[in-house]
Design an enzyme around this catalytic site. Sequence first.
Site, mmCIF file in Angstrom:
data_model
loop_
_atom_site.group_PDB
_atom_site.id
_atom_site.type_symbol
_atom_site.label_atom_id
_atom_site.label_comp_id
_atom_site.label_asym_id
_atom_site.label_seq_id
_atom_site.Cartn_x
_atom_site.Cartn_y
_atom_site.Cartn_z
ATOM 1 C CD GLU A 25 -2.670 -1.118 2.519
ATOM 2 O OE1 GLU A 25 -2.540 0.011 3.082
ATOM 3 O OE2 GLU A 25 -3.159 -2.195 2.922
ATOM 4 C CE LYS A 28 5.288 5.161 7.102
ATOM 5 N NZ LYS A 28 5.134 6.357 7.262
ATOM 6 N NE ARG A 84 1.468 7.054 16.174
ATOM 7 C CZ ARG A 84 2.682 6.564 15.342
ATOM 8 N NH1 ARG A 84 2.343 6.680 13.866
ATOM 9 N NH2 ARG A 84 3.566 5.854 15.858
ATOM 10 C CD GLU A 97 -1.553 8.242 7.860
ATOM 11 O OE1 GLU A 97 -1.777 7.287 8.742
ATOM 12 O OE2 GLU A 97 -0.537 9.011 8.038
ATOM 13 C CG PHE A 109 -4.628 1.653 6.277
ATOM 14 C CD1 PHE A 109 -4.644 1.249 7.286
ATOM 15 C CD2 PHE A 109 -4.398 2.976 6.038
ATOM 16 C CE1 PHE A 109 -3.978 1.583 8.268
ATOM 17 C CE2 PHE A 109 -3.632 3.750 7.109
ATOM 18 C CZ PHE A 109 -3.517 3.211 8.250
ATOM 19 C CE LYS A 115 8.448 2.864 10.385
ATOM 20 N NZ LYS A 115 8.157 3.663 11.457
HETATM 21 P P1 AMP Z 1 5.866 6.032 10.889
HETATM 22 O O1 AMP Z 1 5.053 7.227 11.491
HETATM 23 O O2 AMP Z 1 7.193 6.328 10.115
HETATM 24 O O3 AMP Z 1 6.397 5.110 12.167
HETATM 25 O O4 AMP Z 1 5.150 4.935 10.055
HETATM 26 C C1 AMP Z 1 3.887 4.311 10.583
HETATM 27 C C2 AMP Z 1 2.838 5.343 10.205
HETATM 28 O O5 AMP Z 1 2.425 5.204 8.743
HETATM 29 C C3 AMP Z 1 1.379 4.543 10.549
HETATM 30 O O6 AMP Z 1 1.205 4.882 12.155
HETATM 31 C C4 AMP Z 1 0.233 5.258 9.933
HETATM 32 O O7 AMP Z 1 0.117 6.524 10.450
HETATM 33 C C5 AMP Z 1 1.004 5.642 8.547
HETATM 34 N N1 AMP Z 1 0.561 4.987 7.378
HETATM 35 C C6 AMP Z 1 0.468 5.692 6.260
HETATM 36 N N2 AMP Z 1 -0.151 4.741 5.245
HETATM 37 C C7 AMP Z 1 -0.323 3.738 6.010
HETATM 38 C C8 AMP Z 1 -0.711 2.470 5.365
HETATM 39 N N3 AMP Z 1 -1.186 2.300 4.054
HETATM 40 N N4 AMP Z 1 -1.186 1.494 6.208
HETATM 41 C C9 AMP Z 1 -0.874 1.472 7.764
HETATM 42 N N5 AMP Z 1 -0.310 2.744 7.876
HETATM 43 C C10 AMP Z 1 0.152 3.743 7.273
#
Ligand code: AMP
Length: 576
Positions: free
Chosen positions: A239, A241, A261, A289, A328, A428
């Site tokens: 997916e 991000k 969050r 999101e 999602f 990720k």
């Molecule tokens: P990070 O903030 O870098 O730790 O990355 C995780 C965050 O990516 C999650 O908490 C979501 O807010 C975001 N995110 C964005 N797109 C997606 C997606 N398709 N699936 C899950 N999380 C996502």
Amino acid sequence: MRRWSELAERVAATTRTSEKVGLIAEHLRPLEPARLVPTVIFLSGRPFARSDQRAVGLGWATIAAVASELAGVDPGAFAQAYDLSSDLGRAVAEVLAHRPAQPDPARCPTVVEVAEAFAAIERASGPAGKAAILGDLLARSDPLSAGYIVKVLTGELRIGLREGLLEAAIAQAFGRPLEEVSWAGMLTGDIGQTALLAREGRLAEARLTLFHPLTFMLASPVEDAGEIIARLGPTVWVEDKYDGIRAQLHRLGREVRLYSRDLHDVSRQFPEIVAGAAELGWDGILDGEILAWRDGRVLPFLALQARLGRKEPPATLRAEVPVVFVAFDLLALGAGEGGRAIEGPGGPRVEPLLRRPLAERRRRLEALDLPLAEEGGVFALSHLVTASSAAELERIFAEARARRNEGLMVKDPASSYSPGRRGLGWLKMKKALATLDCVVVGVEMGHGKRHGVLSDYTFAVRDDATGELLTIGKAYSGLTDAELAEMTRWFEAHTLARHGRYRVVEPTVVVEVAFDVIMRSTRHRSGFALRFPRIVRLRPDKSPAEIDTLASVESLFRGLQQGAEHLVTASARALS
Ligand code: AMP
């Protein structure tokens, strides 16, 4: 509270998890319900249960002032005590140990009284009223208990106790399967109630309750596409991000709420999403999101930022920065017709889908037929494709970037949803891996143009084993002038100690820091230093509990070291 604090000391003193679990289990087993609940909630390192929307609303500066006054020391002496440990609770215990007369141990508040006082602090309006209740509580407590009261109050327990260990202790104390305890804890979001259900053999009665947010599933960072395929392949779900604000949408009847969050209710910030979702027919929980969005395209995060931190956006701002909820995941759905909730003995019930495979959750999400933004609705579905090779992933990554998204989220279609965990079911891929989420622990006045502004930030990551904050670098803030001015006022009001130009500040502001290289170094307490660190932005959506850990810095360091020259250049490119 004295006995509780002694238990916490013993738990902190051992690194062996089985010993921590055993100590707690023994402590919990004989407790009657009224004591069991706050005992367990406090062990989870918070004053109220996770699903509880209450917050004490007491700042660190107020706590420091209350403790200094009680101890009869000036703020400078308190600041010195804080400097020794960078731990507010320990500093409070330290200064109170020097009170001329210690309180009568017989008057030390019980955990039940402490819980009542926390509730009273939350209800009191204004810092003076709150401070008075805290003052009374600390005045009756011995130094050790007072320190732990402050640690729980500020959510900085730091005794090396993860929620999983606490669940294991509950399971052991009452002879229940750990899996049942974890599941009940996840559904209720209330570890105190979970302990009570475990004690009474009623874990099966735990229900998912709408408008009690679940903790969010998180993703693990991965260095390269090849590793992703090796770990989740042969075929993975990919997916985009999205770079917005993570949100959980709860819906029952016409009532809709959005949680961030950190599990706060942010519904009022996004009234158009709430209104759009109120029109739908099903009951349940979506994960997604929130993005700034216009004409089918994502707007930069900066646009969305204008809407953050505002309690209620005025109509002009709503028109300027329209938002959309990119769904999602589907975490719960009513089992009635059209996904409606079914009436049960305890009220309307929805079915938790957390343990169903992602493939099924996605299918059911798509079947909801959410009204999409291009049709005048407020929803979008995350862009989903499959990939079977590293080369394919690289291509999809580039496409996602072209759609103005941050990178990729790679998911195992067979995975269940594990709230609060950085599981391996979601990986990720950001490429801009060279960013860390850190908490600001110190600030300094800038030079030249930045004179008079607290623009130099010293920031830290967290040692996952001890919970301690360890500095990793210092950077001139890359924030806008308006943000800097606002943050200067905030830091001035939340300064805990001053050393010449340097101010030790309350460690609650999370920033995302970009850099070029990580090096081992003795200059900072983490044992690492960053080359060319720069603050990319504030992360008001993240709490200090969610910042990067020493372990993730270590793995990033190893990843970058393993001949990953290309990663460094790629990340620099991704950030430019
Ligand atoms: P990070 O903030 O870098 O730790 O990355 C995780 C965050 O990516 C999650 O908490 C979501 O807010 C975001 N995110 C964005 N797109 C997606 C997606 N398709 N699936 C899950 N999380 C996502």
